[in-house]
Design a protein around this motif. Structure first.
Motif, PDB file in Angstrom:
ATOM      1  N   TYR A   1      13.990   7.017  -0.157  1.00  0.00           N
ATOM      2  CA  TYR A   1      12.724   6.287  -0.353  1.00  0.00           C
ATOM      3  C   TYR A   1      12.802   4.863   0.186  1.00  0.00           C
TER       4      TYR A   1
ATOM      5  N   ALA B   1       3.189   4.328  -0.922  1.00  0.00           N
ATOM      6  CA  ALA B   1       3.107   5.158  -2.134  1.00  0.00           C
ATOM      7  C   ALA B   1       4.286   4.878  -3.068  1.00  0.00           C
ATOM      8  N   THR B   2       3.981   4.760  -4.340  1.00  0.00           N
ATOM      9  CA  THR B   2       4.998   4.673  -5.386  1.00  0.00           C
ATOM     10  C   THR B   2       5.784   5.989  -5.402  1.00  0.00           C
TER      11      THR B   2
ATOM     12  N   HIS C   1      -4.606   8.441 -11.117  1.00  0.00           N
ATOM     13  CA  HIS C   1      -4.605   9.227  -9.883  1.00  0.00           C
ATOM     14  C   HIS C   1      -4.210   8.444  -8.637  1.00  0.00           C
ATOM     15  N   ASP C   2      -4.117   7.116  -8.736  1.00  0.00           N
ATOM     16  CA  ASP C   2      -3.769   6.338  -7.534  1.00  0.00           C
ATOM     17  C   ASP C   2      -2.358   6.681  -7.058  1.00  0.00           C
ATOM     18  N   GLY C   3      -2.116   6.418  -5.793  1.00  0.00           N
ATOM     19  CA  GLY C   3      -0.791   6.654  -5.227  1.00  0.00           C
ATOM     20  C   GLY C   3       0.185   5.527  -5.513  1.00  0.00           C
ATOM     21  N   CYS C   4      -0.334   4.381  -5.939  1.00  0.00           N
ATOM     22  CA  CYS C   4       0.550   3.300  -6.376  1.00  0.00           C
ATOM     23  C   CYS C   4      -0.162   2.584  -7.524  1.00  0.00           C
TER      24      CYS C   4
ATOM     25  N   ASP D   1       0.827  -1.206   0.000  1.00  0.00           N
ATOM     26  CA  ASP D   1       0.000   0.000   0.000  1.00  0.00           C
ATOM     27  C   ASP D   1       0.862   1.257   0.000  1.00  0.00           C
TER      28      ASP D   1
ATOM     29  N   LEU E   1       5.395   8.067 -10.902  1.00  0.00           N
ATOM     30  CA  LEU E   1       4.019   8.405 -11.303  1.00  0.00           C
ATOM     31  C   LEU E   1       4.006   9.639 -12.209  1.00  0.00           C
ATOM     32  N   ASP E   2       4.882  10.604 -11.890  1.00  0.00           N
ATOM     33  CA  ASP E   2       4.957  11.809 -12.731  1.00  0.00           C
ATOM     34  C   ASP E   2       5.403  11.447 -14.148  1.00  0.00           C
TER      35      ASP E   2
ATOM     36  N   GLN F   1       7.049   9.416  -6.308  1.00  0.00           N
ATOM     37  CA  GLN F   1       6.347  10.409  -7.107  1.00  0.00           C
ATOM     38  C   GLN F   1       6.960  10.567  -8.497  1.00  0.00           C
TER      39      GLN F   1
ATOM     40  N   SER G   1       6.069  -0.512  -5.143  1.00  0.00           N
ATOM     41  CA  SER G   1       4.601  -0.640  -5.109  1.00  0.00           C
ATOM     42  C   SER G   1       3.995  -0.489  -6.503  1.00  0.00           C
TER      43      SER G   1
END
Lengths: 409, 409
Positions: A292, A49-50, B62-65, A47, A55-56, A52, A244
């Protein structure tokens, strides 16, 4: 229509096991629909967070379409992986990295390239349950060597392992840090395995997807550091757990064996390429802040402690403190861990909450083993994890099939 | 070390063919590095823009992972697919759709669920080359029934097909619109296949990933419309070609056979889930403007005409006008299509440009067939395609192994 005797499915389909991790999903779904909160400790779905930057990078995807990449992976992603391995002290050429559709495909390709149907691979049980599925799909026979809960699932002696090496043995397959055991093999254990493989001419396939997640100051020893075993070592890896990114389906194989890498390329060409989008996002992994991974490790170690302290207080429970990964295996004081897991989802709640765990029998190849064991994945945040452990303990007290501590061997 | 006799690879690895589509990639790379423009007509990699709504959806992730999804696919994506099929007049339940990692995995899972090693599947050659790879991986034996270039690769007569049905035949596997042939089977052909499957108790596996791409007002007949064959029909599908999303690795199987769908789920659980990111992007497919697909069809039809007109003018060439998909198969007036393809990449250029094509021998199972044939994928825009065809024609004139038209049978 003529007698429809052909309208059966294959024996392969019949022998394909349902995943013990996912088998209870419909019950969990029903519990949720009935308004209960279900803490999912059955699946290794982090769970956290990946990073950032990853994701960016994904959100900055700029192409007008999503094309195939090379079968062996996007060059930019392979370069990012080289940088990552270099940071671990492992110097690799681009040609020694083959990108796969998750660690799952990496295991399947490794088994397929090394083994023909009927060939054997030594595994230490309990082992990652999906090895059974990959074996069923490729016709490979897993030969289990039992590891005991009482030994913290560390390896048995060299003679016990060598006794299982036969004419059709092709490889030893390990996972360290271990799924489902949380066990981290010591340097001495890794070297024993290396000696066996060296002397008996076996491949050593090592699933190292949890390599970062080792606790209490332990160090992980990659099989890639083993001298004289360069042609025999195959590492299975993945970004899934580390960042993640389980759903990205991006894994890889590392091998210095050119013939093997050539076979992987031909396997890979048949399925065209691994997912482009996940690889593209992961080109950013070289920019993940240095803090991280240590932060993730500290978080998992705290959770490990929460699980371990909760289990340690239960009479009749056998649960060693995990050394790595994010799993704990526990022998429960119950008649049947499957029945207990189903009981929690179907018949039990504590303040409207219940828990999904993975029964461990599906992580064994030897019939009858693991009947009273479960795997608990500590992949939810601490306050929820504490509540989940309270649910498990209360459920054990309420479960009709509870076995008194005195009755157990 | 003991005699390293075990340090071989598997027979499976040895038998795994290199992809004829990707085999020439190193030569193409070298040509590019030498400064030449290489038109890649070897691979079915559409250049047409993906619908903006799909790319926008991806960028809005939009998910965090990036978590695992269900093994059978994300419910939202399955719903989008149901809407898509409903638009084709095909009413399906969610449980009749299984999402796969591209059409590749769909074919592999379908073969694996239906066939054991040594079981046979009838295919019409030339067929999609990767069927050979999937067969090698699953131990399935493709039994080829030749289709002739002179017949536009339409099916041979029913007797010829039935002659190949033996005790180990489990299925007939077709691809229509055809890769590599561009052939669209008529209603009568589909019904003949259905009759054979019905009477002989065979599965009919239909790769329909190009279903939209049919030209000159033709209609595609899905095997899902065949009455009385509900339990035997398995459709392989993918968003790759339809929306230029090859790298997303998102495909699916459609079947109304519950036992088969249950087996697929167990296969799918072993590999956890198909890629989450591609599926997430594709939840937008219900919002793709109505004009998108007709526009794509019109574009491919124009390109088809460019290729066909160019080839029709070459003496000694056999190339029927493709009816669908985005491929053209051509018998070239050359001694060896592989040598000719290599010649174009290694030794030839016209104004600094050259072309990659896919030699067709790898699309046959019968040894010796396809030696003078190539597949041309018309997946680049018209002005470039015209230049590419000029290159091919000039290369044919310059190629030392050219066979005079009069010398051919």
């Amino acid at each position: 229509m003529m007698p429809g005797h052909r309208l059966t499915l294959s024996k392969r389909a019949a022998s394909m096991p349902a995943s013990p991790i996912r088998r209870l999903a419909p019950l969990a779904e029903a519990a949720r629909k009935a308004g209960r909160t279900v803490y999912a400790l059955n699946i290794g779905q982090p769970d956290i967070a990946t990073p950032q930057v990853i994701l960016d990078r994904l959100r900055a995807y700029h192409d007008g379409c999503v094309p195939y990449g090379p079968s062996q992976g996007l060059p930019e992603f392979i370069e990012a992986l080289r940088t990552y391995y270099s940071g671990l002290g492992l110097a690799l050429d681009a040609g020694q990295i083959f990108v796969t559709t998750g660690g799952s495909e990496a295991i399947q390709f490794a088994l397929g390239a090394i083994c023909d149907p009927g060939d054997q691979v030594i595994v230490f049980e309990p082992f990652y349950t999906n090895y059974n599925g990959f074996a069923a799909m490729t016709g490979v026979v897993p030969v289990p060597v039992p590891a005991r809960a009482e030994d913290g699932y560390h390896l048995p002696g060299r003679k016990e392992i060598e006794a299982k090496v036969g004419p059709r043995t092709r490889a030893i397959l390990i996972c360290s840090p271990g799924n489902p055991t949380g066990t981290v093999y010591t340097d001495a254990e890794i070297e024993t395995l290396a000696a066996i493989c060296r002397e008996r001419g076996l491949y050593l396939i090592a699933d190292e997807v949890y390599r970062e997640f080792v606790y209490d100051g332990r160090k992980h020893r990659s099989v890639l550091t083993l001298p004289g075993l360069e042609q025999q070592v195959v590492v299975v890896d993945s970004v899934s757990k580390r960042y993640s990114l389980c759903g990205a389906r991006v894994g890889n194989i590392v091998s210095r064996n050119r013939a093997l890498m050539d076979a992987l390329l031909r396997f890979g060409q048949a399925r065209l390429c691994p997912p482009t989008l996940g690889q593209f996002a992961c080109t950013a992994l070289t920019e993940v802040p240095a803090g991280y991974i240590p932060g993730v490790i500290a978080e998992y170690q705290r959770r490990r402690d929460v699980v371990h302290e909760a289990l340690a207080g239960v009479p009749g429970m056998v649960a060693r403190k995990p050394e790595g990964a994010f799993y704990s295996c526990a022998r429960l004081p119950v008649d049947d861990a499957n029945a207990f897991a189903e009981f929690m989802l179907r018949d039990f709640q504590l303040d409207g909450e219940t828990v999904a765990v993975a029964p461990l029998d599906g992580f064994y190849a030897t019939p009858g083993l693991g009947k009273d064991e479960v795997r608990i994945a500590y992949v939810i945040e601490e306050p929820k994890l504490r509540r989940a452990m309270r649910v498990i303990i209360a459920a054990l007290a309420a479960y009709p099939g509870r076995v008194p501590a005195a009755a157990r061997g």
